[in-house]
Design a protein around this motif. Structure first.
Motif, PDB file in Angstrom:
ATOM      1  N   LYS A 239       0.823  -1.209   0.000  1.00 59.54           N
ATOM      2  CA  LYS A 239       0.000   0.000   0.000  1.00 59.54           C
ATOM      3  C   LYS A 239       0.855   1.257   0.000  1.00 59.54           C
ATOM      4  CE  LYS A 239      -2.069   1.316   3.872  1.00 59.54           C
ATOM      5  NZ  LYS A 239      -3.053   1.473   4.986  1.00 59.54           N
TER       6      LYS A 239
ATOM      7  N   LEU B  25      -0.285   6.661  -6.007  1.00 54.54           N
ATOM      8  CA  LEU B  25      -1.671   6.821  -6.422  1.00 54.54           C
ATOM      9  C   LEU B  25      -1.791   7.024  -7.929  1.00 54.54           C
ATOM     10  CD1 LEU B  25      -3.070   9.060  -3.546  1.00 54.54           C
ATOM     11  CD2 LEU B  25      -3.737   6.712  -4.071  1.00 54.54           C
TER      12      LEU B  25
ATOM     13  N   HIS C  10      -2.470   3.847  -9.638  1.00 51.71           N
ATOM     14  CA  HIS C  10      -3.870   3.441  -9.487  1.00 51.71           C
ATOM     15  C   HIS C  10      -4.734   4.166 -10.522  1.00 51.71           C
ATOM     16  CE1 HIS C  10      -3.467   0.968  -5.912  1.00 51.71           C
ATOM     17  NE2 HIS C  10      -2.813   1.930  -5.289  1.00 51.71           N
ATOM     18  N   ASP C  11      -4.415   5.430 -10.793  1.00 52.42           N
ATOM     19  CA  ASP C  11      -5.170   6.186 -11.793  1.00 52.42           C
ATOM     20  C   ASP C  11      -5.062   5.553 -13.176  1.00 52.42           C
ATOM     21  OD1 ASP C  11      -5.700   7.991  -9.746  1.00 52.42           O
ATOM     22  OD2 ASP C  11      -4.176   9.428 -10.388  1.00 52.42           O
TER      23      ASP C  11
ATOM     24  N   HIS D 262     -10.949   3.759  -0.436  1.00 51.37           N
ATOM     25  CA  HIS D 262     -10.148   4.894  -0.911  1.00 51.37           C
ATOM     26  C   HIS D 262      -9.989   4.823  -2.427  1.00 51.37           C
ATOM     27  CE1 HIS D 262      -6.298   7.520  -0.247  1.00 51.37           C
ATOM     28  NE2 HIS D 262      -6.762   7.679  -1.478  1.00 51.37           N
ATOM     29  N   LEU D 263      -9.681   3.641  -2.952  1.00 54.39           N
ATOM     30  CA  LEU D 263      -9.473   3.512  -4.397  1.00 54.39           C
ATOM     31  C   LEU D 263     -10.756   3.737  -5.178  1.00 54.39           C
ATOM     32  CD1 LEU D 263      -6.959   0.525  -4.490  1.00 54.39           C
ATOM     33  CD2 LEU D 263      -6.484   2.993  -4.575  1.00 54.39           C
TER      34      LEU D 263
ATOM     35  N   ARG E  79     -10.948   7.401  -5.247  1.00 59.35           N
ATOM     36  CA  ARG E  79      -9.930   7.855  -6.186  1.00 59.35           C
ATOM     37  C   ARG E  79     -10.367   7.607  -7.631  1.00 59.35           C
ATOM     38  NH1 ARG E  79      -5.168  11.031  -5.847  1.00 59.35           N
ATOM     39  NH2 ARG E  79      -4.190  10.820  -7.880  1.00 59.35           N
TER      40      ARG E  79
ATOM     41  N   LEU F 292      -0.668   7.883   1.561  1.00 59.69           N
ATOM     42  CA  LEU F 292      -0.275   7.075   0.406  1.00 59.69           C
ATOM     43  C   LEU F 292       0.616   7.896  -0.519  1.00 59.69           C
ATOM     44  CD1 LEU F 292      -3.580   5.154  -0.419  1.00 59.69           C
ATOM     45  CD2 LEU F 292      -1.740   4.570   1.178  1.00 59.69           C
TER      46      LEU F 292
ATOM     47  N   CYS G 126       2.268   9.851  -3.482  1.00 58.08           N
ATOM     48  CA  CYS G 126       1.768  10.530  -4.676  1.00 58.08           C
ATOM     49  C   CYS G 126       2.573  11.811  -4.865  1.00 58.08           C
ATOM     50  CB  CYS G 126       0.275  10.862  -4.541  1.00 58.08           C
ATOM     51  SG  CYS G 126      -0.102  12.025  -3.216  1.00 58.08           S
TER      52      CYS G 126
ATOM     53  N   ASP H  58      -2.841  14.143  -3.808  1.00 52.70           N
ATOM     54  CA  ASP H  58      -3.502  13.207  -2.899  1.00 52.70           C
ATOM     55  C   ASP H  58      -5.010  13.273  -3.133  1.00 52.70           C
ATOM     56  OD1 ASP H  58      -4.710  15.044  -0.429  1.00 52.70           O
ATOM     57  OD2 ASP H  58      -2.971  15.923  -1.427  1.00 52.70           O
ATOM     58  N   SER H  59      -5.705  12.228  -2.703  1.00 51.67           N
ATOM     59  CA  SER H  59      -7.125  12.094  -3.032  1.00 51.67           C
ATOM     60  C   SER H  59      -7.979  13.171  -2.390  1.00 51.67           C
ATOM     61  CB  SER H  59      -7.611  10.701  -2.619  1.00 51.67           C
ATOM     62  OG  SER H  59      -6.886   9.696  -3.309  1.00 51.67           O
TER      63      SER H  59
END
Length: 245
Positions: free
Chosen positions: A90, A95, A98-99, A129-130, A133, A156, A158, A163-164
């Protein structure tokens, strides 16, 4: 509806991403839900949750969220070793990757003859969270986020400002945010911070705090609340049917 399962290895910017697909057995075209797991990836409780959603008329994609960091097909155990490895992953995956995973999942879904163009997201824990996101992507029009960790704390990795929480104003779709009041991972102050940001950004969201601990959706766990989990599934199904027609 009865459900069938498929397995796909989807190309992403950071390698192949094993993705488990659940969909109704009957013919038709269905909206897609990207369902994000906990740090342990697709465990048996996550697979059962995906099947429940698919049985209500959705194509459900369960990606291996840390596919770059593990051999394809990795499932971590619900023990200290699994928790340590999942948390290590994690904090190792930016991040931004993940995008790009979201972009690959949306593209994959829209290339399938049994999928409509409509895509939503849902997840638990880090998956919550994801899911939040994922809603930064304008192609994701609905997100149902359960006890989402690490949004309030910006822990996380980034790029600065990416950040989200800081990106909340970029969410265009509708959100449902569900929290357990007895969840030590997201304090009352943390929840207030997220709520305030959503209000400041004037996002379209529903906020629900329930008397439950972390992981109350995970069947078989000590903290599992079957009645509450059933309520959440029902709310999620209604939410996605409304927004992903």
């Amino acid at each position: 509806m009865m459900v069938k399962q498929e397995v796909h290895d989807i190309p992403t910017n950071t390698g192949l991403m094993r993705t488990y697909l659940y969909r109704p057995k009957e013919d038709g075209v269905f909206a897609t839900i990207i369902f994000y797991s906990e740090i342990f990836q697709q465990t048996a409780p996550i697979a059962r949750a995906a099947a429940i959603l698919a049985g209500h008329g959705f194509v459900v994609l369960v990606p291996e969220v840390f596919h770059e960091l593990n051999p394809i097909g990795t499932i971590l155990a619900y023990d200290d070793a699994g928790k340590d490895k999942g948390n290590e992953d994690k904090f190792a995956k930016p991040l931004e990757t993940h995008d790009s995973d979201v972009e690959a999942l949306v593209s994959f879904a829209r290339s399938q003859e049994f999928c409509t163009s409509q895509v939503g997201s849902m997840g638990v824990c880090i998956g919550g969270h994801l899911a939040y996101r994922a809603a930064l992507n304008p192609d994701v029009s609905a997100a149902f986020c359960l006890y989402a960790t690490d949004i309030h704390s910006n822990t996380l990795p980034c790029q600065v400002g990416n950040d989200s929480l800081s990106r909340t104003q970029d969410i265009q779709g509708e959100l449902v945010m569900v929290w357990g009041k007895q969840d030590p991972h997201v304090s009352g102050e943390g929840r207030k911070l997220i709520y305030a940001k959503l209000e400041e950004a004037d996002r379209n969201f529903t906020w629900l705090e329930v008397n439950a601990e972390h992981a109350f959706m995970r069947d078989g766990a000590d903290r599992y609340d079957p009645a509450l989990a059933m309520q959440m599934y029902a709310q999620a199904v209604d939410f996605f049917h409304r927004l992903l027609r």
